[in-house]
Motif scaffolding. Sequence first.
Motif, PDB file in Angstrom:
ATOM      1  N   ALA A   1     -22.328 -80.862  44.330  1.00 21.82           N
ATOM      2  CA  ALA A   1     -23.083 -81.168  45.654  1.00 21.82           C
ATOM      3  C   ALA A   1     -23.635 -79.891  46.167  1.00 21.82           C
ATOM      4  O   ALA A   1     -24.679 -79.773  46.934  1.00 21.82           O
ATOM      5  CB  ALA A   1     -21.841 -81.498  46.817  1.00 21.82           C
ATOM      6  N   THR A   2     -23.087 -78.707  45.589  1.00 24.25           N
ATOM      7  CA  THR A   2     -23.635 -77.367  46.000  1.00 24.25           C
ATOM      8  C   THR A   2     -25.247 -77.426  45.390  1.00 24.25           C
ATOM      9  O   THR A   2     -26.036 -76.885  45.972  1.00 24.25           O
ATOM     10  CB  THR A   2     -22.685 -76.074  45.650  1.00 24.25           C
ATOM     11  OG1 THR A   2     -21.545 -76.350  46.087  1.00 24.25           O
ATOM     12  CG2 THR A   2     -23.469 -74.844  45.730  1.00 24.25           C
ATOM     13  N   VAL A   3     -24.969 -77.999  44.366  1.00 27.36           N
ATOM     14  CA  VAL A   3     -26.602 -77.998  43.504  1.00 27.36           C
ATOM     15  C   VAL A   3     -27.458 -78.616  44.343  1.00 27.36           C
ATOM     16  O   VAL A   3     -28.641 -78.440  44.582  1.00 27.36           O
ATOM     17  CB  VAL A   3     -26.562 -78.220  42.062  1.00 27.36           C
ATOM     18  CG1 VAL A   3     -27.925 -78.528  41.416  1.00 27.36           C
ATOM     19  CG2 VAL A   3     -25.915 -77.096  41.277  1.00 27.36           C
ATOM     20  N   LEU A   4     -27.086 -79.957  44.779  1.00 19.93           N
ATOM     21  CA  LEU A   4     -27.954 -80.634  45.621  1.00 19.93           C
ATOM     22  C   LEU A   4     -28.348 -80.347  46.893  1.00 19.93           C
ATOM     23  O   LEU A   4     -29.393 -80.227  47.380  1.00 19.93           O
ATOM     24  CB  LEU A   4     -27.484 -81.959  45.742  1.00 19.93           C
ATOM     25  CG  LEU A   4     -27.162 -83.080  44.702  1.00 19.93           C
ATOM     26  CD1 LEU A   4     -26.046 -84.424  44.946  1.00 19.93           C
ATOM     27  CD2 LEU A   4     -28.571 -83.607  43.949  1.00 19.93           C
ATOM     28  N   VAL A   5     -27.434 -79.673  47.368  1.00 19.45           N
ATOM     29  CA  VAL A   5     -27.772 -78.955  48.914  1.00 19.45           C
ATOM     30  C   VAL A   5     -28.709 -77.806  48.636  1.00 19.45           C
ATOM     31  O   VAL A   5     -29.717 -77.811  49.479  1.00 19.45           O
ATOM     32  CB  VAL A   5     -26.710 -78.679  49.690  1.00 19.45           C
ATOM     33  CG1 VAL A   5     -26.715 -78.010  50.905  1.00 19.45           C
ATOM     34  CG2 VAL A   5     -25.598 -80.160  49.946  1.00 19.45           C
ATOM     35  N   THR A   6     -28.373 -76.905  47.733  1.00 17.55           N
ATOM     36  CA  THR A   6     -29.287 -75.991  47.410  1.00 17.55           C
ATOM     37  C   THR A   6     -30.661 -76.205  47.083  1.00 17.55           C
ATOM     38  O   THR A   6     -31.529 -75.754  47.596  1.00 17.55           O
ATOM     39  CB  THR A   6     -28.522 -75.102  46.244  1.00 17.55           C
ATOM     40  OG1 THR A   6     -27.259 -74.613  46.753  1.00 17.55           O
ATOM     41  CG2 THR A   6     -29.657 -73.746  45.930  1.00 17.55           C
TER      42      THR A   6
END
Length: 182
Positions: free
Chosen positions: A26-31
């Motif tokens: 999720a962090t990778v997607l939002v970043t």
Amino acid sequence: MENSRTLETATARSTLWRWLAQAAAATVLVTAYFLLPLDDLGPRRPTLSWTLFVLALALIAALLLQQISHVLLDHPHARPGLVIPLLMSLSILVFATTYQALAQRPGELIGLDTRLDALYFTMITLATVGYGDITPHGQTARLVTMLQILYTFIFLTAAATALSRQLRTAFFRRRTDHHHRP
């Protein structure tokens, strides 16, 4: 007794690793949403923009339907707890990207100036709250907003229902297995 404790510890570690993997994904997607150069999408390249929008939503819908069917058919290798939240997050980011691209056309989305605004508007629309600070004035923005609402009702609600069913089933299985141990 020792084997059941070892099994419980392994299960807890596995669950922790799944949660960490989800959080990292999720962090990778939002970043990626905030950092990818997506400014060429929108009015400058409408054919590419609409093609990517439709293909992304269709692919996400197909993957969600696959996960939903795995849950309904009690597929032994189903991992909806990992996949469904990520697909739901990805669909939210696709809509946010689309709103950001639409906002580049004057008069389409009043009050939407940044990617954070686009994500905010997507979440507010998803939650059916509608604060009124960002409003779709153009016909295309209104169409995409209605499409998001329909997409949410059909795919995200079904996915959330399947996920909660799978979690409930897993909870009751563990509870039953725990009570039947010697």
